[in-house]
Design a protein around this motif. Structure first.
Motif, PDB file in Angstrom:
ATOM      1  N   ASP A 132       0.876  -1.174   0.000  1.00 28.39           N
ATOM      2  CA  ASP A 132       0.000   0.000   0.000  1.00 28.39           C
ATOM      3  C   ASP A 132       0.915   1.227   0.000  1.00 28.39           C
ATOM      4  O   ASP A 132       1.643   1.444   0.967  1.00 28.39           O
ATOM      5  CB  ASP A 132      -0.878  -0.024   1.255  1.00 28.39           C
ATOM      6  CG  ASP A 132      -1.890   1.110   1.237  1.00 28.39           C
ATOM      7  OD1 ASP A 132      -3.020   0.865   1.629  1.00 28.39           O
ATOM      8  OD2 ASP A 132      -1.539   2.237   0.835  1.00 28.39           O
ATOM      9  N   PRO A 133       0.898   2.006  -1.100  1.00 28.49           N
ATOM     10  CA  PRO A 133       1.879   3.089  -1.225  1.00 28.49           C
ATOM     11  C   PRO A 133       1.823   4.110  -0.091  1.00 28.49           C
ATOM     12  O   PRO A 133       2.781   4.827   0.125  1.00 28.49           O
ATOM     13  CB  PRO A 133       1.515   3.766  -2.558  1.00 28.49           C
ATOM     14  CG  PRO A 133       0.640   2.811  -3.268  1.00 28.49           C
ATOM     15  CD  PRO A 133      -0.002   1.946  -2.250  1.00 28.49           C
ATOM     16  N   VAL A 134       0.705   4.180   0.632  1.00 26.35           N
ATOM     17  CA  VAL A 134       0.620   5.158   1.724  1.00 26.35           C
ATOM     18  C   VAL A 134       0.829   4.463   3.073  1.00 26.35           C
ATOM     19  O   VAL A 134       1.717   4.817   3.847  1.00 26.35           O
ATOM     20  CB  VAL A 134      -0.753   5.880   1.689  1.00 26.35           C
ATOM     21  CG1 VAL A 134      -0.864   6.842   2.842  1.00 26.35           C
ATOM     22  CG2 VAL A 134      -0.933   6.590   0.357  1.00 26.35           C
ATOM     23  N   ARG A 135       0.041   3.420   3.292  1.00 26.16           N
ATOM     24  CA  ARG A 135       0.079   2.758   4.606  1.00 26.16           C
ATOM     25  C   ARG A 135       1.453   2.141   4.902  1.00 26.16           C
ATOM     26  O   ARG A 135       1.926   2.152   6.023  1.00 26.16           O
ATOM     27  CB  ARG A 135      -1.001   1.665   4.636  1.00 26.16           C
ATOM     28  CG  ARG A 135      -1.256   1.061   5.993  1.00 26.16           C
ATOM     29  CD  ARG A 135      -2.028  -0.227   5.856  1.00 26.16           C
ATOM     30  NE  ARG A 135      -1.299  -1.176   5.013  1.00 26.16           N
ATOM     31  CZ  ARG A 135      -1.880  -2.089   4.248  1.00 26.16           C
ATOM     32  NH1 ARG A 135      -3.167  -2.183   4.193  1.00 26.16           N
ATOM     33  NH2 ARG A 135      -1.148  -2.926   3.520  1.00 26.16           N
ATOM     34  N   ASP A 136       2.104   1.617   3.850  1.00 26.77           N
ATOM     35  CA  ASP A 136       3.350   0.887   4.080  1.00 26.77           C
ATOM     36  C   ASP A 136       4.597   1.767   4.050  1.00 26.77           C
ATOM     37  O   ASP A 136       5.709   1.245   4.107  1.00 26.77           O
ATOM     38  CB  ASP A 136       3.475  -0.250   3.051  1.00 26.77           C
ATOM     39  CG  ASP A 136       2.414  -1.308   3.292  1.00 26.77           C
ATOM     40  OD1 ASP A 136       1.966  -1.419   4.441  1.00 26.77           O
ATOM     41  OD2 ASP A 136       2.035  -2.004   2.331  1.00 26.77           O
ATOM     42  N   LEU A 137       4.415   3.080   3.961  1.00 24.61           N
ATOM     43  CA  LEU A 137       5.590   3.970   3.970  1.00 24.61           C
ATOM     44  C   LEU A 137       6.353   3.775   5.275  1.00 24.61           C
ATOM     45  O   LEU A 137       5.749   3.630   6.336  1.00 24.61           O
ATOM     46  CB  LEU A 137       5.172   5.427   3.847  1.00 24.61           C
ATOM     47  CG  LEU A 137       4.798   5.891   2.440  1.00 24.61           C
ATOM     48  CD1 LEU A 137       4.641   7.395   2.422  1.00 24.61           C
ATOM     49  CD2 LEU A 137       5.830   5.456   1.409  1.00 24.61           C
ATOM     50  N   LEU A 138       7.666   3.724   5.158  1.00 26.13           N
ATOM     51  CA  LEU A 138       8.589   3.567   6.295  1.00 26.13           C
ATOM     52  C   LEU A 138       8.493   2.186   6.969  1.00 26.13           C
ATOM     53  O   LEU A 138       9.034   1.991   8.046  1.00 26.13           O
ATOM     54  CB  LEU A 138       8.400   4.683   7.330  1.00 26.13           C
ATOM     55  CG  LEU A 138       8.797   6.060   6.789  1.00 26.13           C
ATOM     56  CD1 LEU A 138       8.597   7.131   7.836  1.00 26.13           C
ATOM     57  CD2 LEU A 138      10.244   6.051   6.310  1.00 26.13           C
ATOM     58  N   GLN A 139       7.811   1.262   6.304  1.00 24.62           N
ATOM     59  CA  GLN A 139       7.793  -0.128   6.808  1.00 24.62           C
ATOM     60  C   GLN A 139       8.999  -0.855   6.203  1.00 24.62           C
ATOM     61  O   GLN A 139       9.296  -0.672   5.028  1.00 24.62           O
ATOM     62  CB  GLN A 139       6.531  -0.865   6.329  1.00 24.62           C
ATOM     63  CG  GLN A 139       5.244  -0.368   6.931  1.00 24.62           C
ATOM     64  CD  GLN A 139       5.190  -0.648   8.408  1.00 24.62           C
ATOM     65  OE1 GLN A 139       5.557  -1.714   8.867  1.00 24.62           O
ATOM     66  NE2 GLN A 139       4.763   0.358   9.165  1.00 24.62           N
ATOM     67  N   PRO A 140       9.704  -1.697   6.992  1.00 26.15           N
ATOM     68  CA  PRO A 140      10.825  -2.450   6.420  1.00 26.15           C
ATOM     69  C   PRO A 140      10.308  -3.404   5.336  1.00 26.15           C
ATOM     70  O   PRO A 140       9.336  -4.120   5.575  1.00 26.15           O
ATOM     71  CB  PRO A 140      11.383  -3.227   7.613  1.00 26.15           C
ATOM     72  CG  PRO A 140      10.852  -2.526   8.815  1.00 26.15           C
ATOM     73  CD  PRO A 140       9.539  -1.926   8.424  1.00 26.15           C
ATOM     74  N   ILE A 141      10.949  -3.389   4.168  1.00 25.80           N
ATOM     75  CA  ILE A 141      10.476  -4.206   3.048  1.00 25.80           C
ATOM     76  C   ILE A 141      10.481  -5.698   3.415  1.00 25.80           C
ATOM     77  O   ILE A 141       9.613  -6.452   2.999  1.00 25.80           O
ATOM     78  CB  ILE A 141      11.312  -3.933   1.763  1.00 25.80           C
ATOM     79  CG1 ILE A 141      10.740  -4.649   0.541  1.00 25.80           C
ATOM     80  CG2 ILE A 141      12.755  -4.336   1.922  1.00 25.80           C
ATOM     81  CD1 ILE A 141       9.555  -3.990  -0.046  1.00 25.80           C
ATOM     82  N   GLY A 142      11.457  -6.080   4.260  1.00 22.11           N
ATOM     83  CA  GLY A 142      11.566  -7.487   4.670  1.00 22.11           C
ATOM     84  C   GLY A 142      10.335  -7.949   5.448  1.00 22.11           C
ATOM     85  O   GLY A 142       9.994  -9.128   5.424  1.00 22.11           O
TER      86      GLY A 142
END
Ligand code: ADP
Length: 444
Positions: A132-142
């Protein structure tokens, strides 16, 4: 500047003179001091106005109308502020353009910070990876991409090759394959690109299957041929046996020939430009050839004494009314004849094969071949035009099939704007038809 100084001096002199007139020396001193305080108070008021103006949020509206150094300072500050705002706006516009370009990329783009957290991703990457381009911002990709292969790829730190992953929307019936690759940049940051390689992988799998199928198709007659050659070389055969063996060998040779011919036809169809509208062939010529080939094949496949196939064509008197068709005559003939000879090959002698050419009310014409053969179960219908797909392998081979006939017919028809339609009922018969567009017909 000097005029402000002179003004202040003048004020003090006036204050001193007024003080001296009113109260002598002490009065003069008090007048000078009062005038100095007045001047200072006046300057502080002007300074406060500039400060208040600077304290306003956002872009300060209008510069305070002041003369002298405070006015100039305010003017200069306003110019600097404007320049800065213009630079920020230009930088912002460039960033937006850059992001829009990355958004338009057919590939997925994810920007990761030095800690592997998502700083930005485009819609394609979001779709590919289920982000989710907004919700997942700054979430570690792993944390979001939990494929063990991706984890191993990141920890190995060797990004010289791409990694293949199942797409987020992958299902067993519709597998989606993604190619993902990381590109380090800046100070520990990474650019992650994802590409949908499903079609490429499918094409590659089809190519592998095709090579395997061709090898298999050629290997079988070759094995038979070499077997016969060894027999002829080692066994003392009489003339009758030799003739029989040679005939069987010739059969296998013909089978290979047909296969190579069909393969060449397919590659010609794939490699040549679409047939134009400059070559016209009378439909009657195509129908006549279909009739001759159908009858010849029926005679070949009907055992002595058995009733031949009943081949029904429209009355010949009507054929001239069908006009002419535009396109590559050889391709059209091969497609139409193929449907007729298939009907003969798969229908037992004595069965009925009906061929029709029907001009359609809205323009165009429909070519149809129906038979009273074995019919085809519904699950096979969508796959019939795949290369080498056969419902009954041995029947196809016995009657000289290569498994490429319908693939060729479909391709050739498509190149002439016609779509091959197959309808069949198991145990009752089949119907193959193609609708030709009015643009390819004339003289109807
Ligand atoms: P083949 O050379 O095996 O006939 P085709 O591509 O022409 O290859 O046809 C593919 C398969 O479709 C055949 O093997 C056969 O099982 C089925 N088929 C084609 N035409 C008919 C028909 N008229 N009746 C029944 N089955 C048919």
């Amino acid at each position: 500047m000097p005029e402000r100084f002179l003004l202040l001096l003048g004020l003090q002199l006036a204050g001193g003179a007024l003080g001296a007139w009113l109260g002598g020396a002490w009065g003069a001193a008090a007048g000078v001091a009062l005038a100095a305080w007045l001047g200072l108070g006046w300057e502080s008021r002007r300074a406060l106005r500039v400060l208040r103006w600077l304290r306003q949020d956002g872009a300060p509206a209008s510069v305070p109308a002041l003369r002298g150094p405070w006015g100039e300072a305010a003017d200069r500050m306003q110019r600097l502020l404007r320049q800065q705002q213009q630079q920020v706006a230009a930088g912002d516009a460039r960033l937006q353009e850059f992001l829009a370009a990355m958004q338009a990329s057919p590939n997925g783009v994810v920007l990761l910070d030095a800690q592997g957290r998502i700083e930005w991703c485009n819609q394609t990457a979001a779709r590919h990876l289920g982000l989710d381009p907004v919700r997942d911002l700054l979430q570690p990709i792993g944390n979001l991409l939990r494929e063990p292969a991706f984890h191993a790829y990141c920890t190995a730190g060797d990004f010289s090759d791409e990694l293949l992953l199942p797409g987020r929307s992958s299902t067993p019936t519709r597998p989606v394959r993604l190619s993902v690759r990381l590109y380090p940049y800046g100070q520990g940051r990474q650019l992650m690109l994802s590409r949908d390689v499903t079609a490429i992988e499918q094409a590659e799998a089809m190519r592998r299957d095709f090579v395997a199928n061709v090898s298999h198709e050629i290997r079988t007659p070759l094995t038979v041929l070499t077997g016969f050659i060894e027999t002829l070389q080692t066994l003392p055969l009489d003339a009758a046996e030799r003739t029989r063996y040679l005939e069987l060998m010739a059969q296998q040779g013909r089978r290979m020939q047909h296969l190579v011919q069909d393969l060449l036809t397919l590659s010609r169809l794939e490699g040549s430009p679409l047939p134009g509208l400059d070559e016209w062939t009378p439909v009657s010529v195509l129908l006549r050839r279909c009739q001759e080939e159908g009858a010849a094949l029926s005679a070949l496949l009907t055992p002595a004494g058995a009733p031949p196939h009943v081949l029904r064509f429209p009355p010949e008197a009507e054929w001239d009314r069908y006009g002419e068709i535009a396109g590559a005559a050889a391709e059209l003939q091969s497609a139409l004849s193929n449907l007729v000879t298939n009907a003969v090959r798969y229908t037992l002698p004595g069965g009925r094969i009906t061929v029709s050419w029907q001009p359609m009310p809205a323009g165009g014409a429909r070519f149809t071949v129906s038979d009273t053969g074995p019919g085809i179960a519904p699950e096979h219908l969508p796959r019939l035009t795949e290369r080498f797909y056969r419902v009954d392998r041995s029947r196809s081979r016995e009657s000289g099939g290569t498994g490429l006939g319908l693939a060729i017919a479909k391709h050739a028809l498509q190149r002439h704007g016609a779509h091959l339609r197959i309808r069949s009922t198991l145990g009752q018969g089949s119907e193959f038809s193609a609708d030709f567009p009015a643009s390819r017909l004339r003289g109807v």
